[in-house]
Design an enzyme around this catalytic site. Structure first.
Site, PDB file in Angstrom:
ATOM      1  N   HIS A 130      14.972  22.131  12.652  1.00  0.00           N
ATOM      2  CA  HIS A 130      15.023  21.343  13.881  1.00  0.00           C
ATOM      3  C   HIS A 130      14.592  19.893  13.622  1.00  0.00           C
ATOM      4  O   HIS A 130      15.324  18.951  13.945  1.00  0.00           O
ATOM      5  CB  HIS A 130      14.130  21.995  14.943  1.00  0.00           C
ATOM      6  N   GLU A 131      13.429  19.730  13.023  1.00  0.00           N
ATOM      7  CA  GLU A 131      12.931  18.361  12.806  1.00  0.00           C
ATOM      8  C   GLU A 131      13.827  17.603  11.828  1.00  0.00           C
ATOM      9  O   GLU A 131      14.061  16.400  11.987  1.00  0.00           O
ATOM     10  CB  GLU A 131      11.480  18.376  12.323  1.00  0.00           C
ATOM     11  N   ASP A 188       6.691  12.815  29.898  1.00  0.00           N
ATOM     12  CA  ASP A 188       6.303  14.148  29.453  1.00  0.00           C
ATOM     13  C   ASP A 188       6.735  15.241  30.437  1.00  0.00           C
ATOM     14  O   ASP A 188       7.054  16.360  30.037  1.00  0.00           O
ATOM     15  CB  ASP A 188       4.770  14.152  29.352  1.00  0.00           C
ATOM     16  N   GLU A 199      17.273  16.292  22.163  1.00  0.00           N
ATOM     17  CA  GLU A 199      16.838  17.667  21.888  1.00  0.00           C
ATOM     18  C   GLU A 199      17.958  18.697  21.951  1.00  0.00           C
ATOM     19  O   GLU A 199      17.987  19.631  21.144  1.00  0.00           O
ATOM     20  CB  GLU A 199      15.687  18.061  22.820  1.00  0.00           C
ATOM     21  N   TYR A 213      16.373  21.144  25.818  1.00  0.00           N
ATOM     22  CA  TYR A 213      16.608  21.884  24.575  1.00  0.00           C
ATOM     23  C   TYR A 213      17.707  22.936  24.742  1.00  0.00           C
ATOM     24  O   TYR A 213      18.694  22.940  24.028  1.00  0.00           O
ATOM     25  CB  TYR A 213      15.322  22.600  24.130  1.00  0.00           C
ATOM     26  N   HIS A 220      16.847  16.222  13.564  1.00  0.00           N
ATOM     27  CA  HIS A 220      16.568  14.985  14.300  1.00  0.00           C
ATOM     28  C   HIS A 220      16.855  13.734  13.459  1.00  0.00           C
ATOM     29  O   HIS A 220      16.996  12.642  14.011  1.00  0.00           O
ATOM     30  CB  HIS A 220      15.112  14.938  14.748  1.00  0.00           C
ATOM     31  N   GLU A 228       9.472  14.730  14.630  1.00  0.00           N
ATOM     32  CA  GLU A 228      10.482  14.271  13.675  1.00  0.00           C
ATOM     33  C   GLU A 228      10.245  12.856  13.153  1.00  0.00           C
ATOM     34  O   GLU A 228      11.182  12.063  13.081  1.00  0.00           O
ATOM     35  CB  GLU A 228      11.854  14.371  14.340  1.00  0.00           C
TER      36      GLU A 228
HETATM   37  N1  BES Z   1      10.451  15.689  19.405  1.00  0.00           N
HETATM   38  C1  BES Z   1       9.927  16.979  19.657  1.00  0.00           C
HETATM   39  C2  BES Z   1       8.471  16.978  20.000  1.00  0.00           C
HETATM   40  C3  BES Z   1       8.136  16.189  21.240  1.00  0.00           C
HETATM   41  C4  BES Z   1       8.915  16.286  22.375  1.00  0.00           C
HETATM   42  C5  BES Z   1       7.024  15.398  21.260  1.00  0.00           C
HETATM   43  C6  BES Z   1       8.581  15.544  23.497  1.00  0.00           C
HETATM   44  C7  BES Z   1       6.700  14.662  22.366  1.00  0.00           C
HETATM   45  C8  BES Z   1       7.486  14.740  23.493  1.00  0.00           C
HETATM   46  C9  BES Z   1      10.152  17.913  18.466  1.00  0.00           C
HETATM   47  O1  BES Z   1      11.336  17.686  17.796  1.00  0.00           O
HETATM   48  C10 BES Z   1      10.238  19.302  19.020  1.00  0.00           C
HETATM   49  O2  BES Z   1      11.131  19.566  19.763  1.00  0.00           O
HETATM   50  N2  BES Z   1       9.302  20.167  18.638  1.00  0.00           N
HETATM   51  C11 BES Z   1       9.253  21.530  19.092  1.00  0.00           C
HETATM   52  C12 BES Z   1       9.750  22.476  18.055  1.00  0.00           C
HETATM   53  C13 BES Z   1      11.207  22.735  18.051  1.00  0.00           C
HETATM   54  C14 BES Z   1      11.543  23.769  17.001  1.00  0.00           C
HETATM   55  C15 BES Z   1      11.785  23.131  19.378  1.00  0.00           C
HETATM   56  C16 BES Z   1       7.808  21.889  19.328  1.00  0.00           C
HETATM   57  O3  BES Z   1       6.931  21.080  19.012  1.00  0.00           O
HETATM   58  O4  BES Z   1       7.532  22.977  19.819  1.00  0.00           O
HETATM   59 ZN    ZN Z   2      13.039  18.215  18.857  1.00  0.00          ZN
END
Ligand code: BES
Ligand code: ZN
Length: 637
Positions: free
Chosen positions: A328-329, A408, A351, A416, A332, A304
């Site tokens: 989703h993005e 991480d 999330e 989520y 954010h 995002e």
């Molecule tokens: N912010 C996240 C991606 C992220 C999370 C990067 C933790 C680094 C550490 C992004 O908004 C996200 O949640 N992406 C998901 C997709 C979403 C539709 C659930 C993904 O990348 O799968």
């Molecule tokens: Zn996200």
């Protein structure tokens, strides 16, 4: 030597003042005894070395050059500072950076400042970069260079791009990787505005999480501005053979030329999403909303980055069926970018809220039955994660405890999906209208600030509960947040569209040939995903071939369907799918797909061997984020 002694004395006196040890390691991982946790406003961020209550950055002015030959970024980062009375130093985060010098004042100042890196560098947190300030220093300039191994950066060869002719670079900052390409105060609780000047090879275009160009220029010099304060994890840069195309008035897409048309079609509803989001929870505060489609090695589905979401090309299914990721993005832009989790322990605030908001946008566009499917697939993911982590695991609390760990590790479906279910639970308790009003107020009142889990509980108390003990008991926030698993009485979502899928599946397992299943014609991607996920274990080669022959699953153009199917390909040793599986694993670097596939491969000896063979070919094409995860699954190094 003399200098280090002076620094030591200084660090020691600062440490004495705040009651922790001079060593930066203990300083930043010492949680409860330090002064910042005694005030509720500034929780200690255990993943940053910064001491923002003494000195913080309010604005960054960046002037960098991107060199594909040496795989480095070199340049100047200048910072406007806000200092507490008597502050004598500022601490930034750095990892694998080489610092060439620090000055005070204007860009060309020769007024050098003393600086030092911490004695040790943690493989995850990196090290502190402590800069001594003279009385009245308001602006400092750090001259630096990144390492070719910088974890945030992925340098792609032309063969890894769609066009196959030009190289590509992108950054991934979240959670704590921005410090590998830019010295910064790298915690979500610290915000700054920025402007940047980025020099790239003249045949490439640069874009950032900021105001963006829509045309290439001959000099390869691009200027950017981000006027709203953002945390460091939202700093982002991409460089490649890019073109822009508008979608709506406020929205558009960047992609390599050969991908652009497909992207414009796929994201055709983006402007509608933006309008719906504003109708739900108030004004979009970032002016434009654009998406860049990156090459397939991008380790996430989406990121995002403000004003410019970074997205995987694996959502280009050709039928707009995977665009909840864009919702989703986009969401954010409120939950996360506007009201930001204060530390990574509060990640669910980013999330969980965003998944809720995403599904509300999707409901407005595509109706309730669509969202019921999304919620049910999400619940299946959550179930899987709960089993994987163990229902007693503290990592299944919404509020995490990531001290001493890579943030991480906490970024699982708990934040989520359990987060989503908590918000739907509040909605169900007080009614949609009241909850929407509450959320709108939450975003308005807390815009451009950070939020801890405890702040959120208090906010609910003051604005929703307001002394109503029965409601407080019904909400049971503490149970949701500080206890494992799902609270007793939790009701799983239900989808009648999936019930029809279950009926077809029962008919197939009962002996009907796949091609004779009457109800599949109208199925969306989500129905297919449910069907594939629910296939029984231990299918014969004939059964696999029956499904594959009727539905073309191995060769599906839909990455989600392929990835779900490949799990059965592996488990049932369906050899006709192997070549396609291997090609997928080599081309795609999206961790969400890689992790279950390599995990399934690693379940048997022969599978693990096959996984290792494929990984040997694929690994150099993955981003560090995915490499870290897969190395562990395959015991590979
Ligand atoms: N912010 C996240 C991606 C992220 C999370 C990067 C933790 C680094 C550490 C992004 O908004 C996200 O949640 N992406 C998901 C997709 C979403 C539709 C659930 C993904 O990348 O799968
Ligand atoms: Zn996200």
């Amino acid at each position: 030597m003399k200098y280090f002694f002076r620094l030591f004395l200084l660090a020691f006196s600062v440490a004495f003042l705040y009651g922790c040890e001079p060593n930066s390691e203990t300083h930043s991982s010492d949680s409860d005894s330090d002064m910042s946790t005694s005030t509720s406003e500034a929780p200690r961020d255990v993943h940053s070395h910064a001491v923002p209550e003494i000195a913080h950055v309010s604005h960054l002015d960046l002037d960098i050059a991107v060199d594909f030959e040496t795989k480095t970024i070199t340049g100047r980062a200048s910072y406007d500072l806000v200092l507490a009375d008597g502050a004598t130093e500022i601490v930034l985060d750095a990892r694998d950076l080489s610092i060439q010098g620090v000055t005070a004042g204007g860009n060309d100042s020769s007024d050098s400042l003393a600086f030092a890196m911490g004695e040790t560098s943690d493989p995850i947190k990196g090290t502190s970069l402590t800069i001594q300030l003279a009385e009245g220093t308001e602006r400092i300039n750090v001259f630096y260079q990144t390492s070719p191994e910088a974890a945030a950066l992925q340098w792609l060869s032309p063969s890894q791009t769609a066009g196959k002719e030009q190289p590509f670079l992108f950054t991934q900052g979240q959670a704590i990787l921005t410090r590998t390409w830019l010295p910064c105060q790298d915690g979500p609780g610290m915000r700054f505005t920025y402007d940047a000047r980025v020099t790239v090879p003249s045949n490439l275009m640069a874009v950032m999480s900021a105001t963006n160009p829509t045309e290439r220029n001959d000099q390869g010099v691009y200027e950017f501005e981000m006027a709203q304060p953002i945390p460091a994890y939202l700093m982002a840069l991409s460089v490649g053979d890019l073109e822009f195309a508008p979608i709506g008035e406020q929205t558009g897409v960047y992609a390599e030329p050969s991908v652009l048309e497909a992207a414009v079609y796929e994201f055709g509803d983006m402007e509608k999403m933006l309008v719906s989001a504003e109708e739900l929870y108030g004004p979009y505060r970032w002016e434009r909303y654009d998406v860049i489609v990156l090459p397939p090695s991008f380790p996430f589905g989406g990121m995002e980055n403000p004003r410019l979401t970074f997205a995987t090309p694996t959502i280009l299914a050709g039928d707009r069926s995977l665009t909840s990721l864009i919702a989703h993005e986009l969401a954010h832009s409120w939950s996360g970018n506007l009201v930001t989790n204060a530390t990574w322990d509060d990640f669910w605030l980013n999330e969980g809220f965003t998944v809720y908001f995403e599904r509300r946008i999707m409901e407005k566009l595509y109706g309730e039955s669509y969202v019921k499917m999304l919620a049910m697939l999400g619940h299946q993911d959550l179930d899987h994660t709960l089993k994987e982590l163990g229902t007693d695991s503290k990592d299944t609390h919404l509020k995490l405890d990531l001290i001493g760990r890579d943030p991480d590790e906490g970024m699982t479906d708990i934040a989520y999906e359990k987060g989503y279910f908590l918000l739907t639970h509040i909605e169900n308790s007080i009614g949609r209208e009241a909850f929407d009003a509450f959320l709108r107020q939450y975003f308005d009142e807390n815009a451009f600030t950070t939020m801890t889990t405890e702040d959120f509980i208090q906010y609910v108390d003051e604005n929703l509960v307001k002394g109503d003990e029965a409601l407080k008991a019904e909400l049971a926030l503490e149970k949701w947040i500080y206890a494992p698993g799902l609270p007793a009485g939790f009701e799983a979502p239900y989808s009648d569209r999936f019930e029809k899928v279950d009926a077809e599946l029962a008919s197939w397992t009962g002996g009907t040939a796949a091609k004779d299943l009457a109800g599949t014609g109208e199925w969306s991607t989500h129905e297919w995903l449910h069907f594939i996920r629910k296939l029984p274990a231990g299918l014969s080669g004939d059964q696999m071939a029956d499904l594959d022959g009727a539905f073309g699953l191995t060769a599906s153009g839909n990455s989600e369907i392929q990835a779900a199917w490949f799990e059965h390909v592996i488990r049932n040793q369906y050899e006709a799918g192997y070549a396609s599986l291997e090609a997928f694993l080599i081309r795609v670097g999206r961790r969400k797909f890689l992790k279950p596939l390599y995990t399934t491969l690693a379940e048997t000896e022969s599978g693990k061997e096959m996984g290792r063979d494929i990984y040997a070919k694929a690994r150099s094409g993955y981003h560090s984020v995915s490499v870290g995860t897969i190395d562990e699954i395959l015991d590979y190094n």
